[in-house]
Design an enzyme around this catalytic site. Sequence first.
Site, PDB file in Angstrom:
ATOM      1  N   SER A 259       0.856  -1.193   0.000  1.00 55.52           N
ATOM      2  CA  SER A 259       0.000   0.000   0.000  1.00 55.52           C
ATOM      3  C   SER A 259       0.889   1.240   0.000  1.00 55.52           C
ATOM      4  CB  SER A 259      -0.844  -0.015   1.264  1.00 55.52           C
ATOM      5  OG  SER A 259      -1.337   1.274   1.543  1.00 55.52           O
ATOM      6  N   SER A 260       0.350   2.352  -0.509  1.00 53.93           N
ATOM      7  CA  SER A 260       1.147   3.595  -0.534  1.00 53.93           C
ATOM      8  C   SER A 260       1.395   4.140   0.875  1.00 53.93           C
ATOM      9  CB  SER A 260       0.456   4.660  -1.385  1.00 53.93           C
ATOM     10  OG  SER A 260      -0.837   4.916  -0.889  1.00 53.93           O
ATOM     11  N   CYS A 261       0.672   3.622   1.880  1.00 54.23           N
ATOM     12  CA  CYS A 261       0.891   4.143   3.239  1.00 54.23           C
ATOM     13  C   CYS A 261       2.181   3.616   3.870  1.00 54.23           C
ATOM     14  CB  CYS A 261      -0.294   3.844   4.133  1.00 54.23           C
ATOM     15  SG  CYS A 261      -0.455   2.119   4.523  1.00 54.23           S
TER      16      CYS A 261
ATOM     17  N   PRO B 114       0.190  -0.526  -4.472  1.00 54.94           N
ATOM     18  CA  PRO B 114      -0.876   0.248  -5.107  1.00 54.94           C
ATOM     19  C   PRO B 114      -1.222   1.511  -4.314  1.00 54.94           C
ATOM     20  CG  PRO B 114      -1.659  -1.936  -4.411  1.00 54.94           C
ATOM     21  CD  PRO B 114      -0.320  -1.710  -3.791  1.00 54.94           C
ATOM     22  N   THR B 115      -1.673   2.529  -5.028  1.00 59.37           N
ATOM     23  CA  THR B 115      -2.217   3.719  -4.404  1.00 59.37           C
ATOM     24  C   THR B 115      -3.627   3.413  -3.886  1.00 59.37           C
ATOM     25  OG1 THR B 115      -2.552   6.053  -4.773  1.00 59.37           O
ATOM     26  CG2 THR B 115      -3.198   4.601  -6.571  1.00 59.37           C
TER      27      THR B 115
ATOM     28  N   HIS C  39     -13.180   3.294   2.860  1.00 55.19           N
ATOM     29  CA  HIS C  39     -12.351   4.390   2.377  1.00 55.19           C
ATOM     30  C   HIS C  39     -13.254   5.534   1.894  1.00 55.19           C
ATOM     31  CE1 HIS C  39      -9.390   1.080   2.136  1.00 55.19           C
ATOM     32  NE2 HIS C  39      -8.571   2.027   2.505  1.00 55.19           N
TER      33      HIS C  39
ATOM     34  N   TYR D 189      -0.893  -0.872  10.133  1.00 51.74           N
ATOM     35  CA  TYR D 189      -1.086  -1.461   8.795  1.00 51.74           C
ATOM     36  C   TYR D 189       0.180  -1.287   7.952  1.00 51.74           C
ATOM     37  CZ  TYR D 189      -3.300  -2.130   4.188  1.00 51.74           C
ATOM     38  OH  TYR D 189      -3.628  -2.562   2.923  1.00 51.74           O
TER      39      TYR D 189
ATOM     40  N   LYS E 138       2.598  -4.092   6.211  1.00 47.48           N
ATOM     41  CA  LYS E 138       2.861  -4.131   4.766  1.00 47.48           C
ATOM     42  C   LYS E 138       4.368  -4.019   4.470  1.00 47.48           C
ATOM     43  CE  LYS E 138      -1.144  -4.900   3.028  1.00 47.48           C
ATOM     44  NZ  LYS E 138      -1.360  -6.144   2.262  1.00 47.48           N
TER      45      LYS E 138
ATOM     46  N   ARG F 135      -5.187  12.870  -2.516  1.00 46.13           N
ATOM     47  CA  ARG F 135      -5.113  11.425  -2.696  1.00 46.13           C
ATOM     48  C   ARG F 135      -5.122  11.084  -4.189  1.00 46.13           C
ATOM     49  NH1 ARG F 135      -4.104  11.926   1.844  1.00 46.13           N
ATOM     50  NH2 ARG F 135      -4.943  10.873   3.680  1.00 46.13           N
TER      51      ARG F 135
HETATM   52  O1  GFB Z   1      -9.872   6.871   2.202  1.00 46.59           O
HETATM   53  P1  GFB Z   1      -9.417   7.178   3.581  1.00 46.59           P
HETATM   54  O2  GFB Z   1     -10.209   6.595   4.694  1.00 46.59           O
HETATM   55  O3  GFB Z   1      -7.942   6.721   3.767  1.00 46.59           O
HETATM   56  O4  GFB Z   1      -9.454   8.785   3.798  1.00 46.59           O
HETATM   57  P2  GFB Z   1      -6.450   7.309   3.788  1.00 46.59           P
HETATM   58  C1  GFB Z   1      -8.904   9.683   2.878  1.00 46.59           C
HETATM   59  C2  GFB Z   1      -9.265  11.115   3.244  1.00 46.59           C
HETATM   60  O5  GFB Z   1     -10.662  11.316   3.020  1.00 46.59           O
HETATM   61  C3  GFB Z   1      -9.010  11.483   4.713  1.00 46.59           C
HETATM   62  C4  GFB Z   1     -11.239  11.942   4.132  1.00 46.59           C
HETATM   63  O6  GFB Z   1      -8.508  12.800   4.764  1.00 46.59           O
HETATM   64  C5  GFB Z   1     -10.404  11.423   5.313  1.00 46.59           C
HETATM   65  O7  GFB Z   1     -10.575  12.244   6.449  1.00 46.59           O
HETATM   66  N1  GFB Z   1     -12.681  11.634   4.195  1.00 46.59           N
HETATM   67  C6  GFB Z   1     -13.680  12.516   4.012  1.00 46.59           C
HETATM   68  C7  GFB Z   1     -13.252  10.442   4.471  1.00 46.59           C
HETATM   69  N2  GFB Z   1     -14.879  11.953   4.211  1.00 46.59           N
HETATM   70  C8  GFB Z   1     -14.642  10.641   4.498  1.00 46.59           C
HETATM   71  C9  GFB Z   1     -15.508   9.554   4.781  1.00 46.59           C
HETATM   72  O8  GFB Z   1     -16.726   9.659   4.847  1.00 46.59           O
HETATM   73  N3  GFB Z   1     -14.895   8.336   4.985  1.00 46.59           N
HETATM   74  C10 GFB Z   1     -13.535   8.185   4.935  1.00 46.59           C
HETATM   75  N4  GFB Z   1     -13.020   6.962   5.123  1.00 46.59           N
HETATM   76  N5  GFB Z   1     -12.698   9.233   4.696  1.00 46.59           N
HETATM   77  C11 GFB Z   1      -5.991   4.820   4.284  1.00 46.59           C
HETATM   78  C12 GFB Z   1      -5.081   4.117   5.247  1.00 46.59           C
HETATM   79  O9  GFB Z   1      -5.715   6.139   4.508  1.00 46.59           O
HETATM   80  O10 GFB Z   1      -5.719   4.515   2.939  1.00 46.59           O
HETATM   81  C13 GFB Z   1      -4.834   2.718   4.886  1.00 46.59           C
HETATM   82  O11 GFB Z   1      -5.610   4.278   6.543  1.00 46.59           O
HETATM   83  C14 GFB Z   1      -4.555   2.498   3.420  1.00 46.59           C
HETATM   84  O12 GFB Z   1      -3.762   2.262   5.643  1.00 46.59           O
HETATM   85  C15 GFB Z   1      -5.570   3.200   2.560  1.00 46.59           C
HETATM   86  O13 GFB Z   1      -3.257   2.945   3.081  1.00 46.59           O
HETATM   87  C16 GFB Z   1      -5.251   3.095   1.093  1.00 46.59           C
HETATM   88  O14 GFB Z   1      -5.960   7.509   2.386  1.00 46.59           O
HETATM   89  O15 GFB Z   1      -6.306   8.507   4.665  1.00 46.59           O
END
Ligand code: GFB
Length: 299
Positions: free
Chosen positions: A94-96, A150-151, A166, A123, A127, A196
Amino acid sequence: MVGSAIVRKLQDEGYTTIITRTSSELDLRNQAAVTDFFDQENPDYVFLAAAKVGGILANNTYRAEFLYDNLMIESNIIHSAYKTGVKKLLFLGSSCIYPKLAPQPLKEEYLLSGYLESTNEPYAIAKITGIKLCDAYRSQYGCNFISAMPTNLYGPNDNYNLQGSHVLPALIRKFHEAKVNDEPTVEVWGTGSPMREFLHADDLADACFFLMENYNDELFVNIGTGEDVTIREAAELIKDIVGFEGELRWNTEKPDGTPRKLMDVSRLHEMGWKHRTELRQGLEMTYQDFLANEVLYIE
Ligand code: GFB
């Protein structure tokens, strides 16, 4: 989501002996069960897409599970693949895995050059361990085990549970339900300023197949589009596609996570692979898939 996309890709390519198991059929955290599975099935090629995954809230809440489950899954599969003489294995990270404040775009060599983003550190550590397992089995035993990073992904069979998902599936569901219920606002987390990069799962599957056929080296490979958007732009795009006419309400009590994680995909481009699905088109397809499968996706 990723596993089913890889199966679709393999079927499109004409493969007929594809061995899969659901998590209820085979608990990959169980070493004995995984050992038995590899002894019985003896696969030649392994796509290691299985993982405990989730969005920012799930990663930050279930920190022990994200570390333990992923370490067990990777260790069991990679060790069994070595023991049973698997010809080639592709591990998906993962990109994280990259440091929170690494220079952008993220080049593969930035791994382990700084501190990780705290919301998904467990996580990410799991990874990173997966990458290092592949490297170690390659160097000690000569296994052809490769890794790809992957992104952020989206597509059919995504998780639409608002606590675990997500951002893209969460917003598709929220905007859709707000439209149907005639609600005036939709809550979006954070400030909207993080950036993102998003890749459709079918493009990821295509890249995995490409690497399985063409790549045999130790250094892992980034998979992405090389383009990113702010969360605000992503939210506006989904709002438009769904046709919601109300307002966005930003909840800054929820975390932003890492400010940016744009992949440098020049190595993959140089090898001859590029994504096909642009974000708007991919989100339109994903919204149609959500509408067709809403009953399945939302229990
Ligand atoms: O997709 P996401 O949960 O994962 O959140 P990350 C991306 C951004 O979207 C953050 C915002 O800044 C969230 O605060 N966001 C806005 C929301 N509204 C929402 C919502 O309703 N739900 C969610 N989930 N986010 C994950 C990692 O990080 O990405 C994992 O925690 C993994 O480890 C994955 O790498 C690909 O991109 O922040």
